[in-house]
Design a protein around this motif. Sequence first.
Motif, PDB file in Angstrom:
ATOM      1  N   UNK A  26       0.827  -1.210   0.000  1.00 45.19           N
ATOM      2  CA  UNK A  26       0.000   0.000   0.000  1.00 45.19           C
ATOM      3  C   UNK A  26       0.858   1.255   0.000  1.00 45.19           C
ATOM      4  N   UNK A  27       1.850   1.309   0.880  1.00 43.44           N
ATOM      5  CA  UNK A  27       2.658   2.522   1.023  1.00 43.44           C
ATOM      6  C   UNK A  27       3.454   2.829  -0.239  1.00 43.44           C
ATOM      7  N   UNK A  28       3.664   1.837  -1.095  1.00 42.52           N
ATOM      8  CA  UNK A  28       4.397   2.055  -2.344  1.00 42.52           C
ATOM      9  C   UNK A  28       3.491   2.392  -3.528  1.00 42.52           C
ATOM     10  N   UNK A  29       2.184   2.315  -3.322  1.00 45.17           N
ATOM     11  CA  UNK A  29       1.252   2.611  -4.413  1.00 45.17           C
ATOM     12  C   UNK A  29       1.282   4.096  -4.763  1.00 45.17           C
ATOM     13  N   UNK A  30       1.286   4.398  -6.046  1.00 50.23           N
ATOM     14  CA  UNK A  30       1.278   5.813  -6.442  1.00 50.23           C
ATOM     15  C   UNK A  30      -0.016   6.489  -6.005  1.00 50.23           C
ATOM     16  N   UNK A  31      -1.116   5.734  -5.991  1.00 52.20           N
ATOM     17  CA  UNK A  31      -2.397   6.307  -5.567  1.00 52.20           C
ATOM     18  C   UNK A  31      -2.345   6.721  -4.100  1.00 52.20           C
ATOM     19  N   UNK A  32      -1.657   5.931  -3.289  1.00 48.54           N
ATOM     20  CA  UNK A  32      -1.495   6.299  -1.879  1.00 48.54           C
ATOM     21  C   UNK A  32      -0.570   7.498  -1.746  1.00 48.54           C
ATOM     22  N   UNK A  33       0.547   7.450  -2.447  1.00 48.20           N
ATOM     23  CA  UNK A  33       1.523   8.530  -2.356  1.00 48.20           C
ATOM     24  C   UNK A  33       0.923   9.871  -2.788  1.00 48.20           C
ATOM     25  N   UNK A  34       0.034   9.834  -3.796  1.00 54.44           N
ATOM     26  CA  UNK A  34      -0.545  11.068  -4.326  1.00 54.44           C
ATOM     27  C   UNK A  34      -1.746  11.551  -3.517  1.00 54.44           C
ATOM     28  N   UNK A  35      -2.276  10.729  -2.657  1.00 55.12           N
ATOM     29  CA  UNK A  35      -3.475  11.083  -1.895  1.00 55.12           C
ATOM     30  C   UNK A  35      -3.106  11.907  -0.665  1.00 55.12           C
ATOM     31  N   UNK A  36      -3.933  12.917  -0.399  1.00 53.97           N
ATOM     32  CA  UNK A  36      -3.725  13.748   0.783  1.00 53.97           C
ATOM     33  C   UNK A  36      -4.737  13.444   1.885  1.00 53.97           C
ATOM     34  N   UNK A  37      -5.956  13.144   1.481  1.00 54.73           N
ATOM     35  CA  UNK A  37      -7.041  12.884   2.444  1.00 54.73           C
ATOM     36  C   UNK A  37      -7.382  11.396   2.370  1.00 54.73           C
ATOM     37  N   UNK A  38      -6.978  10.660   3.411  1.00 52.87           N
ATOM     38  CA  UNK A  38      -7.060   9.201   3.392  1.00 52.87           C
ATOM     39  C   UNK A  38      -7.919   8.709   4.551  1.00 52.87           C
ATOM     40  N   UNK A  39      -8.827   7.803   4.242  1.00 56.88           N
ATOM     41  CA  UNK A  39      -9.614   7.148   5.287  1.00 56.88           C
ATOM     42  C   UNK A  39      -9.073   5.739   5.497  1.00 56.88           C
ATOM     43  N   UNK A  40      -8.846   5.394   6.741  1.00 53.44           N
ATOM     44  CA  UNK A  40      -8.291   4.086   7.092  1.00 53.44           C
ATOM     45  C   UNK A  40      -9.141   3.443   8.188  1.00 53.44           C
ATOM     46  N   UNK A  41      -9.494   2.178   7.994  1.00 54.03           N
ATOM     47  CA  UNK A  41     -10.247   1.482   9.040  1.00 54.03           C
ATOM     48  C   UNK A  41      -9.316   1.140  10.203  1.00 54.03           C
ATOM     49  N   UNK A  42      -9.867   1.069  11.407  1.00 51.90           N
ATOM     50  CA  UNK A  42      -9.112   0.672  12.587  1.00 51.90           C
ATOM     51  C   UNK A  42      -9.343  -0.821  12.780  1.00 51.90           C
ATOM     52  N   UNK A  43      -8.288  -1.586  12.608  1.00 58.67           N
ATOM     53  CA  UNK A  43      -8.402  -3.029  12.421  1.00 58.67           C
ATOM     54  C   UNK A  43      -8.826  -3.787  13.666  1.00 58.67           C
ATOM     55  N   UNK A  44      -9.594  -4.860  13.410  1.00 55.58           N
ATOM     56  CA  UNK A  44      -9.905  -5.855  14.430  1.00 55.58           C
ATOM     57  C   UNK A  44      -8.907  -7.007  14.284  1.00 55.58           C
ATOM     58  N   UNK A  45      -8.977  -7.981  15.180  1.00 55.43           N
ATOM     59  CA  UNK A  45      -7.975  -9.047  15.210  1.00 55.43           C
ATOM     60  C   UNK A  45      -7.992  -9.938  13.971  1.00 55.43           C
ATOM     61  N   UNK A  46      -9.120  -9.979  13.257  1.00 54.29           N
ATOM     62  CA  UNK A  46      -9.207 -10.850  12.079  1.00 54.29           C
ATOM     63  C   UNK A  46      -9.025 -10.080  10.773  1.00 54.29           C
ATOM     64  N   UNK A  47      -8.368  -8.914  10.849  1.00 52.45           N
ATOM     65  CA  UNK A  47      -8.146  -8.084   9.674  1.00 52.45           C
ATOM     66  C   UNK A  47      -6.663  -7.728   9.549  1.00 52.45           C
TER      67      UNK A  47
END
Length: 201
Positions: A39-60
């Motif tokens: 993910x961190x190497x994806x150009x889409x991630x690198x170019x994005x400024x406003x990112x939504x991220x889920x807060x993981x549970x134990x099975x994720x």
Amino acid sequence: MATSIKAIKKALRTDIRRLVAKLTEEEKQRQSGIVINKLLRMKEYEMSQRICIYLSMKDEIQTTDIIQDIFDSNKECFIPRYSVSGKDSFMDMVRLKSWEEYEALPVTSWNIKQPPMEAWCETAFESGGLDLIVVPGMAFSKDGARIGRGKGFYDTYIQKCSMLSSGRPYLVALAFKEQIKPEVPLEEHDQKVDAVLYEES
């Protein structure tokens, strides 16, 4: 047909839960590290400024390192806030302004951190939308088909995003390889993602 698809999805969720439950904590951490690096190497991630991220549970796939990278990269971090009350249940994406704020978040009955519903938070909708959403789920196909836990929170939210002037964000799913299936049945309301990241992707 709709009933049969619901039954297939229910059985698939049960199968995935069984497979993921067999994974050791070490194996989940190993796969999480590989997927996070992708993910961190994806150009889409690198170019994005406003990112939504889920807060993981134990099975994720674990997302703590992604949250840290968002702050380290001076990007804007948004997280889900769920209101679960029958037919009035909904999910919004709210701004998280610092790592310290993340650590101080209370834990819900689902064992997920999130701001209290009574607390005022900046929402993504009212402040310009999102560039990228990191999406959780139960099962995925390589071409982006996804089923979640059955509540429809993300499908509904993504549909709403499509109606904003900022448009639909780029959608990335993170998965253990055990969650990847050749085919995942979809209903009309189910939203596909743009990329599915897993160990062998």
